[in-house]
Every structure is written in C-alpha cells, then in structure tokens.
Design a protein around this motif. Sequence first.
Motif, PDB file in Angstrom:
ATOM      1  N   PHE A 206     -12.066 141.861  -5.817  1.00 30.12           N
ATOM      2  CA  PHE A 206     -11.659 143.195  -5.369  1.00 30.12           C
ATOM      3  C   PHE A 206     -10.815 143.944  -6.398  1.00 30.12           C
ATOM      4  CE2 PHE A 206     -13.040 141.552  -1.328  1.00 30.12           C
ATOM      5  CZ  PHE A 206     -13.432 142.674  -0.614  1.00 30.12           C
ATOM      6  N   GLN A 207     -10.119 143.224  -7.260  1.00 25.65           N
ATOM      7  CA  GLN A 207      -9.240 143.875  -8.230  1.00 25.65           C
ATOM      8  C   GLN A 207     -10.041 144.724  -9.216  1.00 25.65           C
ATOM      9  OE1 GLN A 207      -7.057 140.595  -9.887  1.00 25.65           O
ATOM     10  NE2 GLN A 207      -5.344 140.811  -8.455  1.00 25.65           N
ATOM     11  N   GLY A 208      -9.528 145.919  -9.477  1.00 28.94           N
ATOM     12  CA  GLY A 208     -10.121 146.774 -10.494  1.00 28.94           C
ATOM     13  C   GLY A 208     -11.357 147.531 -10.059  1.00 28.94           C
ATOM     14  N   ARG A 209     -11.790 147.356  -8.813  1.00 32.57           N
ATOM     15  CA  ARG A 209     -12.966 148.092  -8.343  1.00 32.57           C
ATOM     16  C   ARG A 209     -12.560 149.489  -7.898  1.00 32.57           C
ATOM     17  NH1 ARG A 209     -17.185 144.089  -6.851  1.00 32.57           N
ATOM     18  NH2 ARG A 209     -18.404 145.842  -6.071  1.00 32.57           N
ATOM     19  N   ALA A 210     -13.481 150.415  -8.040  1.00 31.24           N
ATOM     20  CA  ALA A 210     -13.248 151.762  -7.518  1.00 31.24           C
ATOM     21  C   ALA A 210     -13.580 151.771  -6.030  1.00 31.24           C
ATOM     22  CB  ALA A 210     -14.125 152.769  -8.256  1.00 31.24           C
ATOM     23  N   PRO A 211     -12.828 152.514  -5.217  1.00 30.43           N
ATOM     24  CA  PRO A 211     -13.159 152.611  -3.790  1.00 30.43           C
ATOM     25  C   PRO A 211     -14.609 153.047  -3.596  1.00 30.43           C
ATOM     26  CG  PRO A 211     -11.010 153.565  -4.211  1.00 30.43           C
ATOM     27  CD  PRO A 211     -11.610 153.268  -5.560  1.00 30.43           C
ATOM     28  N   MET A 212     -15.244 152.496  -2.593  1.00 24.91           N
ATOM     29  CA  MET A 212     -16.664 152.754  -2.344  1.00 24.91           C
ATOM     30  C   MET A 212     -16.858 154.019  -1.514  1.00 24.91           C
ATOM     31  SD  MET A 212     -17.916 148.890  -1.330  1.00 24.91           S
ATOM     32  CE  MET A 212     -16.627 148.733  -0.060  1.00 24.91           C
ATOM     33  N   ALA A 213     -17.853 154.810  -1.877  1.00 29.37           N
ATOM     34  CA  ALA A 213     -18.245 155.951  -1.050  1.00 29.37           C
ATOM     35  C   ALA A 213     -19.125 155.477   0.100  1.00 29.37           C
ATOM     36  CB  ALA A 213     -18.984 156.986  -1.889  1.00 29.37           C
ATOM     37  N   GLU A 214     -19.852 154.387  -0.133  1.00 30.31           N
ATOM     38  CA  GLU A 214     -20.657 153.752   0.906  1.00 30.31           C
ATOM     39  C   GLU A 214     -20.680 152.256   0.629  1.00 30.31           C
ATOM     40  OE1 GLU A 214     -25.101 154.330  -0.995  1.00 30.31           O
ATOM     41  OE2 GLU A 214     -24.350 155.839   0.404  1.00 30.31           O
ATOM     42  N   LEU A 215     -21.015 151.490   1.648  1.00 29.54           N
ATOM     43  CA  LEU A 215     -20.988 150.038   1.509  1.00 29.54           C
ATOM     44  C   LEU A 215     -21.910 149.562   0.388  1.00 29.54           C
ATOM     45  CD1 LEU A 215     -20.974 148.688   5.180  1.00 29.54           C
ATOM     46  CD2 LEU A 215     -19.164 148.462   3.483  1.00 29.54           C
ATOM     47  N   GLU A 216     -21.457 148.521  -0.317  1.00 31.37           N
ATOM     48  CA  GLU A 216     -22.252 147.921  -1.380  1.00 31.37           C
ATOM     49  C   GLU A 216     -22.686 146.524  -0.945  1.00 31.37           C
ATOM     50  OE1 GLU A 216     -19.920 147.985  -4.916  1.00 31.37           O
ATOM     51  OE2 GLU A 216     -19.659 150.171  -4.887  1.00 31.37           O
ATOM     52  N   GLN A 217     -23.977 146.257  -1.051  1.00 32.20           N
ATOM     53  CA  GLN A 217     -24.532 144.986  -0.593  1.00 32.20           C
ATOM     54  C   GLN A 217     -23.901 143.798  -1.304  1.00 32.20           C
ATOM     55  OE1 GLN A 217     -26.730 142.802  -2.371  1.00 32.20           O
ATOM     56  NE2 GLN A 217     -27.076 141.415  -0.643  1.00 32.20           N
ATOM     57  N   GLU A 218     -23.700 143.928  -2.615  1.00 31.79           N
ATOM     58  CA  GLU A 218     -23.177 142.809  -3.398  1.00 31.79           C
ATOM     59  C   GLU A 218     -21.777 142.412  -2.931  1.00 31.79           C
ATOM     60  OE1 GLU A 218     -20.464 141.444  -6.587  1.00 31.79           O
ATOM     61  OE2 GLU A 218     -20.677 143.545  -6.006  1.00 31.79           O
ATOM     62  N   LEU A 219     -20.916 143.397  -2.677  1.00 28.04           N
ATOM     63  CA  LEU A 219     -19.554 143.097  -2.242  1.00 28.04           C
ATOM     64  C   LEU A 219     -19.556 142.491  -0.839  1.00 28.04           C
ATOM     65  CD1 LEU A 219     -16.588 143.238  -3.037  1.00 28.04           C
ATOM     66  CD2 LEU A 219     -16.458 145.472  -1.925  1.00 28.04           C
ATOM     67  N   LEU A 220     -20.379 143.019   0.044  1.00 31.62           N
ATOM     68  CA  LEU A 220     -20.492 142.447   1.384  1.00 31.62           C
ATOM     69  C   LEU A 220     -20.916 140.982   1.315  1.00 31.62           C
ATOM     70  CD1 LEU A 220     -22.251 145.073   3.703  1.00 31.62           C
ATOM     71  CD2 LEU A 220     -20.044 143.992   4.091  1.00 31.62           C
ATOM     72  N   HIS A 221     -21.942 140.725   0.531  1.00 32.24           N
ATOM     73  CA  HIS A 221     -22.497 139.376   0.439  1.00 32.24           C
ATOM     74  C   HIS A 221     -21.493 138.392  -0.154  1.00 32.24           C
ATOM     75  CE1 HIS A 221     -25.606 136.314   0.044  1.00 32.24           C
ATOM     76  NE2 HIS A 221     -25.201 136.116  -1.191  1.00 32.24           N
ATOM     77  N   GLU A 222     -20.736 138.845  -1.148  1.00 32.68           N
ATOM     78  CA  GLU A 222     -19.823 137.954  -1.855  1.00 32.68           C
ATOM     79  C   GLU A 222     -18.492 137.752  -1.141  1.00 32.68           C
ATOM     80  OE1 GLU A 222     -20.310 136.141  -4.551  1.00 32.68           O
ATOM     81  OE2 GLU A 222     -22.392 136.798  -4.690  1.00 32.68           O
ATOM     82  N   SER A 223     -18.139 138.646  -0.223  1.00 32.38           N
ATOM     83  CA  SER A 223     -16.792 138.572   0.350  1.00 32.38           C
ATOM     84  C   SER A 223     -16.742 138.280   1.847  1.00 32.38           C
ATOM     85  CB  SER A 223     -16.047 139.888   0.090  1.00 32.38           C
ATOM     86  OG  SER A 223     -16.680 140.968   0.754  1.00 32.38           O
ATOM     87  N   VAL A 224     -17.810 138.567   2.582  1.00 33.62           N
ATOM     88  CA  VAL A 224     -17.747 138.486   4.045  1.00 33.62           C
ATOM     89  C   VAL A 224     -18.606 137.342   4.564  1.00 33.62           C
ATOM     90  CG1 VAL A 224     -18.184 139.720   6.205  1.00 33.62           C
ATOM     91  CG2 VAL A 224     -17.298 140.960   4.215  1.00 33.62           C
ATOM     92  N   ARG A 225     -18.017 136.562   5.479  1.00 32.74           N
ATOM     93  CA  ARG A 225     -18.743 135.448   6.096  1.00 32.74           C
ATOM     94  C   ARG A 225     -19.434 135.882   7.390  1.00 32.74           C
ATOM     95  NH1 ARG A 225     -17.852 130.284   5.067  1.00 32.74           N
ATOM     96  NH2 ARG A 225     -15.758 130.704   4.254  1.00 32.74           N
ATOM     97  N   ARG A 226     -18.743 136.699   8.189  1.00 34.22           N
ATOM     98  CA  ARG A 226     -19.301 137.095   9.488  1.00 34.22           C
ATOM     99  C   ARG A 226     -18.597 138.348   9.986  1.00 34.22           C
ATOM    100  NH1 ARG A 226     -18.374 132.740  11.811  1.00 34.22           N
ATOM    101  NH2 ARG A 226     -16.526 133.257  13.038  1.00 34.22           N
ATOM    102  N   ILE A 227     -19.314 139.151  10.783  1.00 32.77           N
ATOM    103  CA  ILE A 227     -18.738 140.345  11.400  1.00 32.77           C
ATOM    104  C   ILE A 227     -19.064 140.306  12.888  1.00 32.77           C
ATOM    105  CG2 ILE A 227     -18.796 142.869  11.529  1.00 32.77           C
ATOM    106  CD1 ILE A 227     -19.550 142.907   8.571  1.00 32.77           C
ATOM    107  N   THR A 228     -18.047 140.508  13.715  1.00 33.48           N
ATOM    108  CA  THR A 228     -18.266 140.557  15.163  1.00 33.48           C
ATOM    109  C   THR A 228     -17.737 141.883  15.701  1.00 33.48           C
ATOM    110  OG1 THR A 228     -16.165 139.398  15.549  1.00 33.48           O
ATOM    111  CG2 THR A 228     -18.159 138.061  15.468  1.00 33.48           C
ATOM    112  N   VAL A 229     -18.397 142.368  16.738  1.00 36.48           N
ATOM    113  CA  VAL A 229     -18.006 143.627  17.371  1.00 36.48           C
ATOM    114  C   VAL A 229     -17.823 143.364  18.855  1.00 36.48           C
ATOM    115  CG1 VAL A 229     -18.623 146.027  17.791  1.00 36.48           C
ATOM    116  CG2 VAL A 229     -19.367 144.906  15.675  1.00 36.48           C
ATOM    117  N   SER A 230     -16.644 143.706  19.369  1.00 33.98           N
ATOM    118  CA  SER A 230     -16.362 143.461  20.779  1.00 33.98           C
ATOM    119  C   SER A 230     -15.335 144.468  21.282  1.00 33.98           C
ATOM    120  CB  SER A 230     -15.836 142.034  20.973  1.00 33.98           C
ATOM    121  OG  SER A 230     -15.505 141.792  22.329  1.00 33.98           O
TER     122      SER A 230
END
Length: 250
Positions: A206-230
């Motif tokens: 995450f360090q040194g990245r520019a804020p995203m205007a929209e989600l990036e697949q690579e960052l999601l894949h590399e950083s997130v294990r699971r997402i739940t909505v409730s």
Amino acid sequence: MGSNRKRPFGYKMEFGEVVLHPAEAETVRWIYDSYLAGASYNALVDKLRERDVPYDVDKPWNKNMAARILADRRYTGEAGYPSIIPEGQFHMTQVRRQERASPCKKTPAQKELRKLCGGSPPAWVEQRVLGLLNRLIQHPELITCPVIEDEPMPEAKKLRRELDGLLHRPPVDEAQAKNLAFRLAALQLDAIGPEEYETRRLRRLFQGRAPMAELEQELLHESVRRITVSNGTVTVLLKNNQTLEGGKNA
C-alpha cells in the motif's frame, strides 16, 4: 378464418394490396411504446394474451412473437408496407434490444469483488470497499498485525547473549561473530508468523500508491481474503486477518 403469417402482424390484404389491419396495427404501436417504456418480453406477452387480438389463430402470444415484431423494419414503411411506427422509434427500439441482449460487462476488479463476496454484492459495496482501501493507501500505518509474538524464543536469546559476549571480548573473532549473527537472523526470520509476515507485505503493497479512482483488481487480489456484507455493513478481511468495516451510509 385462418391467419396468414406470411404477412407481418399488423397488415392484411385488401383488393390485392397490403393495407393496415387497424386492430393489429394498434397492437404493434402498443408493443413498441410499452417496450421503450421498460416492459420486458414476459410483461408484453402477459398483456397481449389479455387483448382480443391474437397473433395467430389457436396460437397464444409468446416472447418470440413479440421479439419478431420489435425487430421487423417493415413497420417503418419499408418494402412497400404502410408505415405503422416512425423510423426514429424503430431505431431506439433496436438500441434498447441490443442493450438488454448484451449484459453490462464487468471490469476485472468487479469480477474479483464478486469472487471475494461469494456472489454479486449490492451496488454500494464497490464504493465502500474503494474507500476503505484508499484509506490504507493514505495511511498504511493503519495496517496492523492482529497477533504479534513479542517474546523471543529461548534459542534466539541464547544466541543473542553469545553474540553480545563475543563482541565485548576483544579481539573479536569475526568469523564466529558472523556465524552467530547469521544463525540469529535465520531464527528471527523463522519466528515471523503468517500474520506478521502478511502485515509487513501489505504495508509495502500500500505504501507509495496513488489513491484509486476505481477499484484495481491487482490490489484486491493481493490484499483481501474475503468480503462479507450484512445489515448494511461491509466487512473486509485482509490477508493478515485484520478486518475493516464500512457502513452503507458511511
């Protein structure tokens, strides 16, 4: 009397000429108007079966019949047929049919989001996840290890004492000091648990990245294990087992 569907619905032969069939032509106009107003094929068929204007004798209306009418350019006055609908309305209908036939293409990030959620999430989830990850980009120090083992292993303590003692007894045996230092470093590396390793990796990610205007697949894949909505809350489980939460109206 039988119906001749070699002619488009909406027309009839009269004295050897193709003329409008008033009731059918009115139904054609209704079909185009209703479809452009948002009616689906199923909704059109349900209403058409209630009207006293059959498409063909002893054949109930179906989606193919409705689709055939919506795709027939002859209703604009082509090929010698009297006009029933304007050219502009026919064109708008074809655009709408194409839009409905071609589902909206998902971006790679949206496909990754769907995979992490285990299905299609509500529309607001994408923006909420974007906000949570952008916050980590701006403040990577917020990425913390849920469990950190602070107590060194006994063997590491022993090597540390030996190395300290060796360095304080001149002349220093450099070869032995290097050997002890390498062994100590190897033990410390082995002692790093998966959560701590992932925490360090995520901070670098995450360090040194520019804020995203929209989600990036690579960052999601590399950083997130699971997402739940409730209950209007989205929970993001990072790969170091740290959780982030954001509300629908946050």
